[in-house]
Design an enzyme around this catalytic site. Structure first.
Site, PDB file in Angstrom:
ATOM      1  N   SER A  15      44.408  61.622  28.636  1.00  0.00           N
ATOM      2  CA  SER A  15      43.665  60.560  27.954  1.00  0.00           C
ATOM      3  C   SER A  15      44.036  60.452  26.480  1.00  0.00           C
ATOM      4  O   SER A  15      44.121  61.449  25.767  1.00  0.00           O
ATOM      5  CB  SER A  15      42.164  60.811  28.069  1.00  0.00           C
ATOM      6  OG  SER A  15      41.472  59.850  27.285  1.00  0.00           O
ATOM      7  N   THR A  62      35.844  57.821  32.602  1.00  0.00           N
ATOM      8  CA  THR A  62      37.050  57.263  33.200  1.00  0.00           C
ATOM      9  C   THR A  62      37.197  57.742  34.644  1.00  0.00           C
ATOM     10  O   THR A  62      36.268  58.337  35.210  1.00  0.00           O
ATOM     11  CB  THR A  62      38.287  57.564  32.296  1.00  0.00           C
ATOM     12  OG1 THR A  62      39.402  56.826  32.804  1.00  0.00           O
ATOM     13  CG2 THR A  62      38.626  59.042  32.232  1.00  0.00           C
ATOM     14  N   LYS A  66      33.571  56.143  37.160  1.00  0.00           N
ATOM     15  CA  LYS A  66      32.954  54.944  36.577  1.00  0.00           C
ATOM     16  C   LYS A  66      31.839  54.353  37.446  1.00  0.00           C
ATOM     17  O   LYS A  66      30.893  53.776  36.931  1.00  0.00           O
ATOM     18  CB  LYS A  66      34.017  53.868  36.322  1.00  0.00           C
ATOM     19  CG  LYS A  66      34.955  54.205  35.165  1.00  0.00           C
ATOM     20  CD  LYS A  66      35.907  53.052  34.883  1.00  0.00           C
ATOM     21  CE  LYS A  66      36.961  53.454  33.881  1.00  0.00           C
ATOM     22  NZ  LYS A  66      37.820  52.333  33.498  1.00  0.00           N
ATOM     23  N   ASN A  87      31.728  52.502  31.747  1.00  0.00           N
ATOM     24  CA  ASN A  87      32.756  53.301  31.065  1.00  0.00           C
ATOM     25  C   ASN A  87      32.260  53.833  29.718  1.00  0.00           C
ATOM     26  O   ASN A  87      32.982  54.555  29.042  1.00  0.00           O
ATOM     27  CB  ASN A  87      34.055  52.500  30.863  1.00  0.00           C
ATOM     28  CG  ASN A  87      33.982  51.569  29.662  1.00  0.00           C
ATOM     29  OD1 ASN A  87      32.900  51.082  29.326  1.00  0.00           O
ATOM     30  ND2 ASN A  87      35.107  51.334  29.027  1.00  0.00           N
ATOM     31  N   ASP A 102      35.357  47.618  29.415  1.00  0.00           N
ATOM     32  CA  ASP A 102      36.718  47.369  29.927  1.00  0.00           C
ATOM     33  C   ASP A 102      37.061  45.878  29.932  1.00  0.00           C
ATOM     34  O   ASP A 102      38.111  45.467  29.429  1.00  0.00           O
ATOM     35  CB  ASP A 102      36.865  47.923  31.350  1.00  0.00           C
ATOM     36  CG  ASP A 102      37.019  49.441  31.367  1.00  0.00           C
ATOM     37  OD1 ASP A 102      37.555  49.999  30.394  1.00  0.00           O
ATOM     38  OD2 ASP A 102      36.595  50.066  32.361  1.00  0.00           O
ATOM     39  N   GLY A 127      43.846  41.305  42.901  1.00  0.00           N
ATOM     40  CA  GLY A 127      43.040  42.498  43.165  1.00  0.00           C
ATOM     41  C   GLY A 127      41.565  42.156  43.182  1.00  0.00           C
ATOM     42  O   GLY A 127      41.136  41.200  42.506  1.00  0.00           O
ATOM     43  N   THR A 153      43.384  42.353  50.934  1.00  0.00           N
ATOM     44  CA  THR A 153      42.300  42.246  51.915  1.00  0.00           C
ATOM     45  C   THR A 153      41.428  41.068  51.502  1.00  0.00           C
ATOM     46  O   THR A 153      40.640  41.154  50.553  1.00  0.00           O
ATOM     47  CB  THR A 153      41.468  43.549  51.942  1.00  0.00           C
ATOM     48  OG1 THR A 153      42.367  44.653  52.054  1.00  0.00           O
ATOM     49  CG2 THR A 153      40.483  43.563  53.086  1.00  0.00           C
TER      50      THR A 153
HETATM   51  P1  ATR Z   1      40.424  49.970  41.026  1.00  0.00           P
HETATM   52  O1  ATR Z   1      39.243  50.714  40.493  1.00  0.00           O
HETATM   53  O2  ATR Z   1      41.727  50.330  40.372  1.00  0.00           O
HETATM   54  O3  ATR Z   1      40.220  48.498  41.069  1.00  0.00           O
HETATM   55  P2  ATR Z   1      40.044  50.010  43.853  1.00  0.00           P
HETATM   56  O4  ATR Z   1      38.609  49.612  43.706  1.00  0.00           O
HETATM   57  O5  ATR Z   1      40.431  51.014  44.869  1.00  0.00           O
HETATM   58  O6  ATR Z   1      40.630  50.533  42.485  1.00  0.00           O
HETATM   59  O7  ATR Z   1      40.873  48.656  44.123  1.00  0.00           O
HETATM   60  C1  ATR Z   1      42.258  48.645  44.211  1.00  0.00           C
HETATM   61  C2  ATR Z   1      42.723  47.197  44.314  1.00  0.00           C
HETATM   62  O8  ATR Z   1      44.158  47.169  44.270  1.00  0.00           O
HETATM   63  C3  ATR Z   1      42.333  46.506  45.587  1.00  0.00           C
HETATM   64  O9  ATR Z   1      42.165  45.133  45.341  1.00  0.00           O
HETATM   65  C4  ATR Z   1      43.557  46.766  46.482  1.00  0.00           C
HETATM   66  O10 ATR Z   1      43.710  45.834  47.529  1.00  0.00           O
HETATM   67  P3  ATR Z   1      42.919  46.037  48.944  1.00  0.00           P
HETATM   68  O11 ATR Z   1      41.495  45.625  48.694  1.00  0.00           O
HETATM   69  O12 ATR Z   1      43.626  45.172  49.880  1.00  0.00           O
HETATM   70  O13 ATR Z   1      43.049  47.502  49.274  1.00  0.00           O
HETATM   71  C5  ATR Z   1      44.635  46.576  45.468  1.00  0.00           C
HETATM   72  N1  ATR Z   1      45.931  47.235  45.766  1.00  0.00           N
HETATM   73  C6  ATR Z   1      46.228  48.543  45.644  1.00  0.00           C
HETATM   74  N2  ATR Z   1      47.537  48.776  45.911  1.00  0.00           N
HETATM   75  C7  ATR Z   1      48.080  47.559  46.187  1.00  0.00           C
HETATM   76  C8  ATR Z   1      49.388  47.115  46.524  1.00  0.00           C
HETATM   77  N3  ATR Z   1      50.417  47.961  46.646  1.00  0.00           N
HETATM   78  N4  ATR Z   1      49.565  45.802  46.729  1.00  0.00           N
HETATM   79  C9  ATR Z   1      48.529  44.932  46.615  1.00  0.00           C
HETATM   80  N5  ATR Z   1      47.280  45.286  46.305  1.00  0.00           N
HETATM   81  C10 ATR Z   1      47.051  46.585  46.090  1.00  0.00           C
END
Ligand code: ATR
Length: 279
Positions: A15, A62, A66, A87, A102, A127, A153
């Protein structure tokens, strides 16, 4: 007496927050200390209780705590409630107040550092996880024309958008193969860059005027940034967001806003020769 703060995470050695807050404290003349605090994966709440007992005034939170921090707080700010994540904790008058800086940090980086306003813009948010959720309310408050949330998804994007309905901004969700651009601002809020992967996004999402921002940072541009740059877009990593979320937390705690320009320049220089990733 020196007021004590720290950043709680697991792992935490990487960090940069202590260095950032040390610069802010020196610059504003605030008498604070700020350390790294490694909490056991099953011991976050106990770690917070110990900090309170020791007289700490607050802590940043972190990965991976969170979301758990929401339950530890006795009161939440509106932005922490909307983000579903905390955070920044303030220990005041027997209360543990949870906040989230954030999203505001990202907006500050885009508006103040990149000089790009959100008003009237078409935004693509890649995402729909915790990071994307934290960005939604501060982005909506910036008054864009539209925010399209695209996720691997699709159902997760649908439920994220549904939970922010009722605002005067066009909000929509789609799967990654339905993205139709170009957009003014594209944010990679997936965790794809952690594994040096490219999130699924078509070249048509980008134009020459597009700002493409990855909320991660490292010593080299992420695959997302490299792809966006190849389409002619301006690119930006998450280092500015890191510094701005810290500045916002410092402001919450101390009531004085530090200047972020020098810290950002120093950090940018330091990581150019140091391979590190944080968000
Ligand atoms: P964070 O706290 O970093 O947002 P998270 O809640 O686990 O972590 O969410 C990760 C996000 O990155 C999700 O939207 C995930 O998509 P899915 O919902 O389909 O799992 C997305 N993600 C992670 N790796 C990915 C990749 N290689 N390509 C596309 N989307 C990805």
């Amino acid at each position: 007496m020196t007021d004590r703060y720290c950043v709680i995470g697991n792992p935490i050695a990487h960090s940069k927050s202590p260095e950032i807050h040390a610069v802010f404290a020196a610059q504003t003349g605030q008498d604070i200390s700020y350390e790294r605090c490694l909490a056991p994966l099953d011991g976050f709440a106990e770690t917070v209780r110990n900090l309170v007992a020791q007289g700490y005034k607050g802590a940043n939170v972190t990965v991976p705590f969170k979301i758990e921090a929401v339950g530890v707080a006795s009161r939440l700010s509106e932005r922490a409630l909307a983000a579903g994540a905390v955070n920044t904790l303030s220990f005041t008058n027997g209360e543990i107040v949870g906040d989230n800086t954030d999203g505001p940090g990202l907006v500050a980086d885009i508006v103040q550092n990149a000089g790009v306003t959100l008003a009237g813009k078409r935004i693509l948010l890649l995402g729909a996880g915790g990071a994307a959720r934290g960005i939604m309310l501060p982005f909506i408050e910036g008054g864009p024309q539209s925010i399209l949330v695209a996720n691997r998804t699709r159902a997760t994007a649908d439920s994220l958008v549904a939970s922010f309905s009722g605002h005067d901004v066009e909000l929509a969700a789609c799967g990654v193969d339905e993205i139709a651009g170009p957009f003014d601002i594209v944010i990679n809020a997936t965790s794809s860059s952690l594994s040096d992967a490219m999130p699924p996004v078509p070249a048509s999402a980008f134009a020459k005027e597009t700002l493409a921002l990855d909320i991660m940072y490292g010593s080299a541009p992420s695959p997302f940034m490299a792809f966006a740059a190849a389409q002619g877009a301006s690119t930006r990593d998450g280092l500015g967001m890191l510094v701005e979320q810290a500045a916002e937390a410092f402001t919450v705690w101390r009531g004085v806003r530090p200047d972020t320009g020098d810290v950002l320049t120093q950090l940018r220089y330091a990581i150019a020769s140091f391979n590190s990733k944080e968000k």
